[in-house]
Design an enzyme around this catalytic site. Structure first.
Site, PDB file in Angstrom:
ATOM      1  N   GLY A   1      -1.117  60.102 -40.369  1.00  0.00           N
ATOM      2  CA  GLY A   1      -1.217  58.661 -40.070  1.00  0.00           C
ATOM      3  C   GLY A   1      -0.884  58.396 -38.612  1.00  0.00           C
ATOM      4  O   GLY A   1       0.085  58.938 -38.095  1.00  0.00           O
TER       5      GLY A   1
ATOM      6  N   ARG B   1      -7.025  63.910 -41.503  1.00  0.00           N
ATOM      7  CA  ARG B   1      -6.343  64.749 -42.491  1.00  0.00           C
ATOM      8  C   ARG B   1      -7.305  65.893 -42.774  1.00  0.00           C
ATOM      9  O   ARG B   1      -8.511  65.675 -42.876  1.00  0.00           O
ATOM     10  CB  ARG B   1      -5.986  63.916 -43.721  1.00  0.00           C
ATOM     11  CG  ARG B   1      -4.958  62.824 -43.345  1.00  0.00           C
ATOM     12  CD  ARG B   1      -4.257  62.228 -44.526  1.00  0.00           C
ATOM     13  NE  ARG B   1      -3.102  61.438 -44.104  1.00  0.00           N
ATOM     14  CZ  ARG B   1      -3.100  60.099 -44.000  1.00  0.00           C
ATOM     15  NH1 ARG B   1      -4.179  59.402 -44.287  1.00  0.00           N
ATOM     16  NH2 ARG B   1      -2.015  59.457 -43.617  1.00  0.00           N
TER      17      ARG B   1
ATOM     18  N   ASP C   1       5.595  64.625 -41.564  1.00  0.00           N
ATOM     19  CA  ASP C   1       6.056  65.848 -42.241  1.00  0.00           C
ATOM     20  C   ASP C   1       4.906  66.796 -42.602  1.00  0.00           C
ATOM     21  O   ASP C   1       5.035  68.012 -42.485  1.00  0.00           O
ATOM     22  CB  ASP C   1       6.922  65.525 -43.457  1.00  0.00           C
ATOM     23  CG  ASP C   1       6.237  64.619 -44.457  1.00  0.00           C
ATOM     24  OD1 ASP C   1       5.156  64.066 -44.146  1.00  0.00           O
ATOM     25  OD2 ASP C   1       6.773  64.456 -45.575  1.00  0.00           O
TER      26      ASP C   1
ATOM     27  N   THR D   1       5.309  58.911 -36.924  1.00  0.00           N
ATOM     28  CA  THR D   1       4.957  58.250 -38.190  1.00  0.00           C
ATOM     29  C   THR D   1       5.737  56.954 -38.285  1.00  0.00           C
ATOM     30  O   THR D   1       6.931  56.924 -37.948  1.00  0.00           O
ATOM     31  CB  THR D   1       5.256  59.130 -39.419  1.00  0.00           C
ATOM     32  OG1 THR D   1       5.231  58.303 -40.592  1.00  0.00           O
ATOM     33  CG2 THR D   1       6.615  59.801 -39.358  1.00  0.00           C
TER      34      THR D   1
ATOM     35  N   ASP E   1       6.766  55.658 -40.879  1.00  0.00           N
ATOM     36  CA  ASP E   1       7.629  55.659 -42.072  1.00  0.00           C
ATOM     37  C   ASP E   1       9.115  55.968 -41.817  1.00  0.00           C
ATOM     38  O   ASP E   1       9.951  55.667 -42.652  1.00  0.00           O
ATOM     39  CB  ASP E   1       7.119  56.682 -43.091  1.00  0.00           C
ATOM     40  CG  ASP E   1       5.793  56.272 -43.704  1.00  0.00           C
ATOM     41  OD1 ASP E   1       5.381  55.115 -43.485  1.00  0.00           O
ATOM     42  OD2 ASP E   1       5.170  57.099 -44.390  1.00  0.00           O
TER      43      ASP E   1
ATOM     44  N   ASP F   1      10.470  58.811 -42.096  1.00  0.00           N
ATOM     45  CA  ASP F   1      10.859  59.575 -43.291  1.00  0.00           C
ATOM     46  C   ASP F   1      11.251  61.020 -42.987  1.00  0.00           C
ATOM     47  O   ASP F   1      11.289  61.847 -43.892  1.00  0.00           O
ATOM     48  CB  ASP F   1       9.716  59.547 -44.323  1.00  0.00           C
ATOM     49  CG  ASP F   1       8.409  60.090 -43.768  1.00  0.00           C
ATOM     50  OD1 ASP F   1       8.315  60.303 -42.537  1.00  0.00           O
ATOM     51  OD2 ASP F   1       7.476  60.304 -44.557  1.00  0.00           O
TER      52      ASP F   1
ATOM     53  N   ARG G   1       5.768  54.800 -48.991  1.00  0.00           N
ATOM     54  CA  ARG G   1       5.554  55.242 -50.383  1.00  0.00           C
ATOM     55  C   ARG G   1       6.808  55.876 -50.953  1.00  0.00           C
ATOM     56  O   ARG G   1       7.191  55.619 -52.076  1.00  0.00           O
ATOM     57  CB  ARG G   1       4.408  56.263 -50.436  1.00  0.00           C
ATOM     58  CG  ARG G   1       3.061  55.596 -50.335  1.00  0.00           C
ATOM     59  CD  ARG G   1       1.940  56.604 -50.477  1.00  0.00           C
ATOM     60  NE  ARG G   1       0.683  56.005 -50.057  1.00  0.00           N
ATOM     61  CZ  ARG G   1      -0.307  56.659 -49.479  1.00  0.00           C
ATOM     62  NH1 ARG G   1      -0.205  57.951 -49.242  1.00  0.00           N
ATOM     63  NH2 ARG G   1      -1.403  56.035 -49.147  1.00  0.00           N
TER      64      ARG G   1
HETATM   65  P1  ADP Z   1       1.649  63.227 -41.919  1.00  0.00           P
HETATM   66  O1  ADP Z   1       1.679  64.245 -40.848  1.00  0.00           O
HETATM   67  O2  ADP Z   1       1.563  61.828 -41.370  1.00  0.00           O
HETATM   68  O3  ADP Z   1       2.737  63.411 -42.936  1.00  0.00           O
HETATM   69  P2  ADP Z   1      -0.288  64.300 -43.838  1.00  0.00           P
HETATM   70  O4  ADP Z   1       0.733  64.612 -44.871  1.00  0.00           O
HETATM   71  O5  ADP Z   1      -1.556  63.667 -44.276  1.00  0.00           O
HETATM   72  O6  ADP Z   1       0.254  63.363 -42.688  1.00  0.00           O
HETATM   73  O7  ADP Z   1      -0.639  65.675 -43.093  1.00  0.00           O
HETATM   74  C1  ADP Z   1      -1.521  65.711 -41.999  1.00  0.00           C
HETATM   75  C2  ADP Z   1      -2.248  67.024 -41.967  1.00  0.00           C
HETATM   76  O8  ADP Z   1      -1.322  68.102 -41.775  1.00  0.00           O
HETATM   77  C3  ADP Z   1      -2.974  67.405 -43.255  1.00  0.00           C
HETATM   78  O9  ADP Z   1      -4.226  66.779 -43.406  1.00  0.00           O
HETATM   79  C4  ADP Z   1      -3.150  68.909 -43.074  1.00  0.00           C
HETATM   80  O10 ADP Z   1      -4.202  69.191 -42.194  1.00  0.00           O
HETATM   81  C5  ADP Z   1      -1.817  69.273 -42.389  1.00  0.00           C
HETATM   82  N1  ADP Z   1      -0.879  69.749 -43.423  1.00  0.00           N
HETATM   83  C6  ADP Z   1      -0.229  69.021 -44.357  1.00  0.00           C
HETATM   84  N2  ADP Z   1       0.507  69.804 -45.170  1.00  0.00           N
HETATM   85  C7  ADP Z   1       0.295  71.074 -44.765  1.00  0.00           C
HETATM   86  C8  ADP Z   1       0.759  72.353 -45.211  1.00  0.00           C
HETATM   87  N3  ADP Z   1       1.597  72.468 -46.256  1.00  0.00           N
HETATM   88  N4  ADP Z   1       0.335  73.441 -44.529  1.00  0.00           N
HETATM   89  C9  ADP Z   1      -0.492  73.336 -43.490  1.00  0.00           C
HETATM   90  N5  ADP Z   1      -0.972  72.169 -43.018  1.00  0.00           N
HETATM   91  C10 ADP Z   1      -0.585  71.042 -43.635  1.00  0.00           C
HETATM   92  O1  F6P Z   2       2.504  57.675 -43.400  1.00  0.00           O
HETATM   93  C1  F6P Z   2       2.172  56.473 -42.817  1.00  0.00           C
HETATM   94  C2  F6P Z   2       1.520  55.538 -43.809  1.00  0.00           C
HETATM   95  O2  F6P Z   2       1.155  54.389 -43.088  1.00  0.00           O
HETATM   96  C3  F6P Z   2       2.335  55.175 -45.045  1.00  0.00           C
HETATM   97  O3  F6P Z   2       3.333  54.222 -44.815  1.00  0.00           O
HETATM   98  C4  F6P Z   2       1.266  54.696 -45.972  1.00  0.00           C
HETATM   99  O4  F6P Z   2       1.689  54.801 -47.306  1.00  0.00           O
HETATM  100  C5  F6P Z   2       0.129  55.629 -45.675  1.00  0.00           C
HETATM  101  O5  F6P Z   2       0.346  56.108 -44.353  1.00  0.00           O
HETATM  102  C6  F6P Z   2      -1.226  55.014 -45.770  1.00  0.00           C
HETATM  103  O6  F6P Z   2      -2.152  55.986 -45.431  1.00  0.00           O
HETATM  104  P1  F6P Z   2      -3.723  55.805 -45.272  1.00  0.00           P
HETATM  105  O7  F6P Z   2      -4.070  54.409 -45.557  1.00  0.00           O
HETATM  106  O8  F6P Z   2      -4.036  56.225 -43.876  1.00  0.00           O
HETATM  107  O9  F6P Z   2      -4.293  56.770 -46.265  1.00  0.00           O
END
Ligand code: ADP
Ligand code: F6P
Length: 319
Positions: free
Chosen positions: A11, A72, A103, A125, A127, A129, A171
């Site tokens: 995000g 993503r 994360d 982020t 969040d 978090d 979330r």
């Molecule tokens: P955020 O970084 O905001 O938490 P996401 O959880 O959607 O967002 O993760 C972003 C991207 O990071 C994912 O689409 C993927 O490409 C990569 N990613 C997430 N989890 C893993 C993992 N366990 N191992 C490797 N890459 C990951």
């Molecule tokens: O992680 C950031 C965040 O904005 C969360 O607060 C929210 O739940 C989520 O991403 C929404 O994600 P998207 O609409 O991009 O799938």
């Protein structure tokens, strides 16, 4: 290191552009080439790499979103995807990577590090978090956006003697609801870490009305319920006139606050300095107003603790 890469992933968050700008400008100042990778890990797998110059980051510190765009990418969660990522980075002559994200993105950076490719994470982020750092990029701006909404909603709620449910993002982590609720004078804050029963919420609103309050604001984190459902439920139990607003993605955009520009800039420079020394496998954070770094595996394993002291304080001062 002579050539480094930077990407934004997951995000988007206000302040990411400030971090990109700092990485590019400090990297060039330190004699490095800096490559921007578009669309996070998806762009890495597709070799979407652009050489960055001082001027390529002009006029962005004040902009929300991310000029490198974000995505993503499921493929990067697989060992094959991660191998391909390392291969693409090495082929491009990139020796270290800065990942700005949450994360999930850090898990990707950790995977690169485990494959012998130095990566450094910057927490981006809204969040807030991530347990290892006091604050993440974008959180302050998002809270200010929520506050602006609460202030406006309060004006009309007071005029009509109503209660409003304001649903905010988060979330699993209720920090946006907690901080914006505290600073916006919310009568009730509902977060995923501490779900309140409907009876308690109604009781708090009724007591607040009995104490002479003309309006009520309930800040609800998305992970703890749905604003419309909650509004109907409270209305049927109390007879109060209730309205609800779901703030949604407007919380993710907008010009970054001073704090997020400061964090993006300081963390960006700090991350480059680590790579300059040849240090990878780290994540950058802020604790007690000091920018620091820690081991990526250790930092990612930490569990975020909800701030009950702040939560209880918010309830007392909103009486
Ligand atoms: P955020 O970084 O905001 O938490 P996401 O959880 O959607 O967002 O993760 C972003 C991207 O990071 C994912 O689409 C993927 O490409 C990569 N990613 C997430 N989890 C893993 C993992 N366990 N191992 C490797 N890459 C990951
Ligand atoms: O992680 C950031 C965040 O904005 C969360 O607060 C929210 O739940 C989520 O991403 C929404 O994600 P998207 O609409 O991009 O799938």
């Amino acid at each position: 290191m002579k050539k480094i890469g930077v990407l934004t992933s997951g995000g988007d968050a206000p302040g990411m552009n400030a971090a990109i700008r700092a990485v590019v400008r400090y990297g060039i100042f330190a004699g490095m080439e800096v490559v921007g990778i578009e669309r996070g890990y998806a762009g890495l797998l597709e070799n979407k790499m652009i050489p960055m110059s001082m001027r390529s980051v002009s006029d962005i510190i004040q902009r929300g979103g991310t000029i490198l765009r974000t995505a993503r990418c499921l493929e990067f969660k697989t060992p094959e995807g991660q191998e391909k990522g390392v291969e693409n980075l090495r082929k491009a002559g990139i020796e270290g990577l800065i990942v700005i994200g949450g994360d999930g993105s850090f898990m990707g950076a950790k995977a690169l590090s485990e494959r012998g490719f130095p990566a450094v994470g910057i927490p981006g982020t809204i969040d807030n978090d991530l347990a290892y750092t006091d604050f993440t990029l974008g959180f302050d701006t998002a809270c200010n956006t929520v506050l602006d909404a609460i202030n406006k909603i309060r004006d009309t709620m007071t005029s009509h003697e109503r209660v409003s449910i304001v649903e905010v993002m988060g979330r699993k982590c209720g920090d946006i609801a907690l901080y914006a609720g505290l600073c916006g004078g919310a009568e009730v804050i509902v977060v995923p870490e501490h779900k309140l029963s409907i009876e308690t919420i109604c009781e708090r609103l009724t007591e607040s009305k009995e104490r002479g309050k003309l309006s009520g604001i309930v800040v609800l984190a998305e992970g703890a319920g749905n604003a419309n459902d909650l509004a109907k439920e409270i209305e049927s139990r109390t007879g109060f006139s209730i309205r609800s607003s779901v703030l949604g993605h407007l919380q993710r955009g907008g010009s970054p606050s001073m704090k997020d520009r400061y964090l993006g800039t300081s963390m960006g420079v700090y991350a480059v300095k680590l790579l300059e020394k040849g240090v990878g496998n780290r994540i950058v954070g802020i604790h007690k107003n000091k920018i620091f770094d820690m081991d990526i595996v250790e930092g990612c394993a930490m569990k975020k603790q909800f701030d009950y002291e702040l939560y209880n304080m918010a309830a007392i001062v909103a009486r």
